[in-house]
Motif scaffolding. Structure first.
Motif, PDB file in Angstrom:
ATOM      1  N   ILE A   1      27.964   1.407  -9.587  1.00  0.00           N
ATOM      2  CA  ILE A   1      27.551   2.328 -10.630  1.00  0.00           C
ATOM      3  C   ILE A   1      28.505   3.421 -11.083  1.00  0.00           C
ATOM      4  CG2 ILE A   1      25.909   4.383 -11.028  1.00  0.00           C
ATOM      5  CD1 ILE A   1      23.822   2.727  -9.238  1.00  0.00           C
ATOM      6  N   GLU A   2      29.513   3.894 -10.113  1.00  0.00           N
ATOM      7  CA  GLU A   2      30.559   4.701 -10.464  1.00  0.00           C
ATOM      8  C   GLU A   2      31.565   3.939 -11.309  1.00  0.00           C
ATOM      9  OE1 GLU A   2      31.407   7.980 -10.181  1.00  0.00           O
ATOM     10  OE2 GLU A   2      29.052   8.056  -9.668  1.00  0.00           O
ATOM     11  N   GLN A   3      31.696   2.557 -11.105  1.00  0.00           N
ATOM     12  CA  GLN A   3      32.678   1.820 -11.778  1.00  0.00           C
ATOM     13  C   GLN A   3      32.215   1.452 -13.331  1.00  0.00           C
ATOM     14  OE1 GLN A   3      32.946  -1.723  -9.104  1.00  0.00           O
ATOM     15  NE2 GLN A   3      34.614  -0.668  -8.012  1.00  0.00           N
ATOM     16  N   MET A   4      30.806   1.626 -13.382  1.00  0.00           N
ATOM     17  CA  MET A   4      30.119   1.426 -14.690  1.00  0.00           C
ATOM     18  C   MET A   4      30.346   2.691 -15.670  1.00  0.00           C
ATOM     19  SD  MET A   4      26.639  -0.774 -13.525  1.00  0.00           S
ATOM     20  CE  MET A   4      26.194  -1.350 -15.370  1.00  0.00           C
ATOM     21  N   ARG A   5      30.728   3.805 -15.213  1.00  0.00           N
ATOM     22  CA  ARG A   5      30.512   5.000 -16.081  1.00  0.00           C
ATOM     23  C   ARG A   5      31.638   4.828 -17.114  1.00  0.00           C
ATOM     24  NH1 ARG A   5      28.594   9.776 -14.222  1.00  0.00           N
ATOM     25  NH2 ARG A   5      27.645   9.940 -12.271  1.00  0.00           N
ATOM     26  N   PRO A   6      33.018   4.139 -16.923  1.00  0.00           N
ATOM     27  CA  PRO A   6      33.690   4.128 -18.320  1.00  0.00           C
ATOM     28  C   PRO A   6      33.343   3.322 -19.285  1.00  0.00           C
ATOM     29  CG  PRO A   6      34.931   3.952 -16.141  1.00  0.00           C
ATOM     30  CD  PRO A   6      33.529   3.865 -15.695  1.00  0.00           C
ATOM     31  N   ALA A   7      32.338   2.265 -19.001  1.00  0.00           N
ATOM     32  CA  ALA A   7      31.899   1.604 -20.093  1.00  0.00           C
ATOM     33  C   ALA A   7      30.800   2.313 -20.801  1.00  0.00           C
ATOM     34  CB  ALA A   7      31.189   0.443 -19.569  1.00  0.00           C
ATOM     35  N   GLY A   8      30.049   3.085 -19.849  1.00  0.00           N
ATOM     36  CA  GLY A   8      29.022   3.936 -20.676  1.00  0.00           C
ATOM     37  C   GLY A   8      29.583   4.705 -21.562  1.00  0.00           C
TER      38      GLY A   8
ATOM     39  N   LEU B   1      32.062   0.088 -40.688  1.00  0.00           N
ATOM     40  CA  LEU B   1      31.426   0.528 -39.483  1.00  0.00           C
ATOM     41  C   LEU B   1      31.866  -0.521 -38.468  1.00  0.00           C
ATOM     42  CD1 LEU B   1      27.973   1.992 -40.391  1.00  0.00           C
ATOM     43  CD2 LEU B   1      30.234   3.095 -40.329  1.00  0.00           C
ATOM     44  N   ASP B   2      31.782  -1.887 -38.821  1.00  0.00           N
ATOM     45  CA  ASP B   2      32.171  -2.989 -37.749  1.00  0.00           C
ATOM     46  C   ASP B   2      33.452  -2.844 -37.687  1.00  0.00           C
ATOM     47  OD1 ASP B   2      30.770  -5.429 -36.361  1.00  0.00           O
ATOM     48  OD2 ASP B   2      32.668  -6.195 -37.500  1.00  0.00           O
ATOM     49  N   ALA B   3      34.532  -2.593 -38.343  1.00  0.00           N
ATOM     50  CA  ALA B   3      35.750  -2.728 -38.391  1.00  0.00           C
ATOM     51  C   ALA B   3      36.248  -1.314 -37.510  1.00  0.00           C
ATOM     52  CB  ALA B   3      36.538  -2.594 -39.814  1.00  0.00           C
ATOM     53  N   LEU B   4      35.674  -0.157 -37.792  1.00  0.00           N
ATOM     54  CA  LEU B   4      35.875   0.840 -36.813  1.00  0.00           C
ATOM     55  C   LEU B   4      35.646   0.363 -35.468  1.00  0.00           C
ATOM     56  CD1 LEU B   4      36.519   3.767 -36.487  1.00  0.00           C
ATOM     57  CD2 LEU B   4      34.227   4.393 -37.130  1.00  0.00           C
ATOM     58  N   ALA B   5      34.399   0.053 -35.092  1.00  0.00           N
ATOM     59  CA  ALA B   5      34.129  -0.254 -33.779  1.00  0.00           C
ATOM     60  C   ALA B   5      35.182  -1.170 -33.143  1.00  0.00           C
ATOM     61  CB  ALA B   5      32.766  -0.789 -33.641  1.00  0.00           C
ATOM     62  N   HIS B   6      35.335  -2.400 -33.946  1.00  0.00           N
ATOM     63  CA  HIS B   6      36.602  -3.424 -33.518  1.00  0.00           C
ATOM     64  C   HIS B   6      37.670  -2.596 -33.334  1.00  0.00           C
ATOM     65  CE1 HIS B   6      36.910  -8.007 -33.900  1.00  0.00           C
ATOM     66  NE2 HIS B   6      37.525  -7.526 -32.955  1.00  0.00           N
ATOM     67  N   ASP B   7      38.292  -1.668 -33.890  1.00  0.00           N
ATOM     68  CA  ASP B   7      39.477  -1.156 -33.535  1.00  0.00           C
ATOM     69  C   ASP B   7      39.226  -0.260 -32.313  1.00  0.00           C
ATOM     70  OD1 ASP B   7      40.754  -1.889 -36.115  1.00  0.00           O
ATOM     71  OD2 ASP B   7      40.404  -0.296 -37.197  1.00  0.00           O
TER      72      ASP B   7
ATOM     73  N   GLY C   1      40.969  -1.498 -24.814  1.00  0.00           N
ATOM     74  CA  GLY C   1      41.218  -2.507 -23.895  1.00  0.00           C
ATOM     75  C   GLY C   1      39.769  -2.946 -23.359  1.00  0.00           C
ATOM     76  N   ALA C   2      38.581  -2.793 -24.006  1.00  0.00           N
ATOM     77  CA  ALA C   2      37.403  -3.123 -23.880  1.00  0.00           C
ATOM     78  C   ALA C   2      37.181  -4.522 -24.603  1.00  0.00           C
ATOM     79  CB  ALA C   2      36.431  -2.255 -24.310  1.00  0.00           C
ATOM     80  N   GLU C   3      35.978  -5.188 -24.270  1.00  0.00           N
ATOM     81  CA  GLU C   3      35.523  -6.421 -24.713  1.00  0.00           C
ATOM     82  C   GLU C   3      34.062  -6.432 -25.384  1.00  0.00           C
ATOM     83  OE1 GLU C   3      35.481  -9.757 -21.931  1.00  0.00           O
ATOM     84  OE2 GLU C   3      37.493  -9.285 -21.116  1.00  0.00           O
ATOM     85  N   SER C   4      34.185  -7.167 -26.517  1.00  0.00           N
ATOM     86  CA  SER C   4      32.672  -7.045 -27.185  1.00  0.00           C
ATOM     87  C   SER C   4      31.663  -7.887 -26.687  1.00  0.00           C
ATOM     88  CB  SER C   4      32.715  -7.418 -28.765  1.00  0.00           C
ATOM     89  OG  SER C   4      31.740  -7.794 -29.293  1.00  0.00           O
ATOM     90  N   CYS C   5      30.543  -7.597 -26.547  1.00  0.00           N
ATOM     91  CA  CYS C   5      29.526  -8.372 -25.875  1.00  0.00           C
ATOM     92  C   CYS C   5      28.831  -9.099 -27.082  1.00  0.00           C
ATOM     93  CB  CYS C   5      28.306  -7.580 -25.432  1.00  0.00           C
ATOM     94  SG  CYS C   5      29.150  -6.474 -23.770  1.00  0.00           S
ATOM     95  N   TYR C   6      29.195  -9.001 -28.207  1.00  0.00           N
ATOM     96  CA  TYR C   6      28.318  -9.402 -29.427  1.00  0.00           C
ATOM     97  C   TYR C   6      29.091 -10.474 -29.942  1.00  0.00           C
ATOM     98  CZ  TYR C   6      25.198  -5.153 -29.384  1.00  0.00           C
ATOM     99  OH  TYR C   6      24.310  -4.471 -29.335  1.00  0.00           O
TER     100      TYR C   6
ATOM    101  N   SER D   1      31.897  -4.343 -22.932  1.00  0.00           N
ATOM    102  CA  SER D   1      32.399  -4.390 -21.370  1.00  0.00           C
ATOM    103  C   SER D   1      33.747  -3.773 -21.257  1.00  0.00           C
ATOM    104  CB  SER D   1      32.557  -5.903 -21.082  1.00  0.00           C
ATOM    105  OG  SER D   1      32.974  -5.884 -19.703  1.00  0.00           O
ATOM    106  N   VAL D   2      33.966  -2.875 -20.177  1.00  0.00           N
ATOM    107  CA  VAL D   2      35.073  -2.066 -19.619  1.00  0.00           C
ATOM    108  C   VAL D   2      35.220  -2.649 -18.220  1.00  0.00           C
ATOM    109  CG1 VAL D   2      36.284  -0.036 -19.326  1.00  0.00           C
ATOM    110  CG2 VAL D   2      34.716  -0.372 -21.484  1.00  0.00           C
TER     111      VAL D   2
END
Length: 255
Positions: free
Chosen positions: A10-17, A40-46, A52-57, A104-105
């Motif tokens: 759960i601590e490891q999940m904090r950065p994603a949150g 808005l989508d481009a901002l989130a993508h940036d 260094g995260a990954e999109s779930c969508y 996902s982080v």
């Protein structure tokens, strides 16, 4: 299969949150008359790339989707309430915008959503957002060891019915962990004291969503966006919540 996480996990999940919360905060600040949904989508993508995260969508293709989603946000406007596929639409003064985002982080996922009024608000839209927010808060308060899934669902429904809203149970909350959608399903209506018994280590996304005057929806021609059957507007709120010995921990809490 329902999976329980250790306190370390759960601590490891904090950065994603924290990351998901930061993206939604930035998007809410960006949303204004004249802004295109694709911006808005481009901002989130940036922000995903920078973190260094990954999109779930973007590659998401469940049975109810016409094709891989292809974007990193759900942007639902006015009579759209869920799974809104970003497209070439410029936000207008008074639009009701719901944004859903999951990422996902370091291999851990968080999922969250919010609704905002763009520009000049309508009183009925502010009320709908308030009811949806209060339903989420009431549900989170029930996310404690010893309670059951039905307690969460009943809390959501209680707030909705008190406000005179009807409830759709086709889409609701879900387990979150290494993937975006897992067991258990968390419907937005249910009976208190029923269902899976909540235990420390369970991580779930709780997501009430309501429409002004109906609970019936249909799928837009884009194969994704869910709209109200009568054209009324919708609001959607969601947090990823870990159940701990000390009570609910909101991993996607926004400042």
């Amino acid at each position: 299969m329902i999976e329980l996480r250790t306190p370390t996990q759960i601590e490891q999940m904090r950065p994603a949150g924290r990351f998901v919360a930061s993206v939604l905060t930035a998007l809410a600040q960006k949303a204004a008359p004249g802004v295109n949904l694709l911006e808005l989508d481009a901002l989130a993508h940036d922000m995903i790339r920078e973190a260094g995260a990954e999109s779930c969508y973007i590659d998401y293709h469940p049975s109810f989707g016409a094709s891989p989603f292809g974007k990193v946000l759900c942007t639902s406007v006015n009579d759209a309430v869920l799974h809104g596929l970003p497209h070439d639409y410029v936000l207008a003064d008074g639009d009701l915008l719901s944004v859903d985002f999951a990422a996902s982080v370091d291999g851990w996922v968080s999922d969250s959503a919010l609704s905002v009024v763009v520009g000049t608000p309508r009183e009925e839209d502010l009320r709908l957002i308030d009811v949806t927010t209060r339903a989420l808060e009431a549900a989170i308060a029930q996310a404690r060891p010893g309670n059951r899934i039905g307690d969460i669902s009943a809390a959501i429904a209680g707030v909705a019915r008190e406000a005179g809203l009807s409830i759709n149970t086709q889409f609701g909350g879900h387990g979150v962990g290494r993937t975006m959608h897992g067991d258990p399903h968390i419907p937005n209506d249910g009976r208190a004291g029923r269902g899976f018994k909540l235990q420390p280590g369970l991580v779930i996304a709780i997501e009430p969503w309501f429409l002004h005057t109906t609970d019936e929806i249909y799928t837009d021609a884009d194969g994704w966006t869910l709209r109200s059957a009568d054209g009324s507007r919708g609001a959607h709120m969601e947090h990823t919540v870990a159940i701990t010995e000390d009570g609910p921990l909101i991993l996607t809490a926004r400042d």
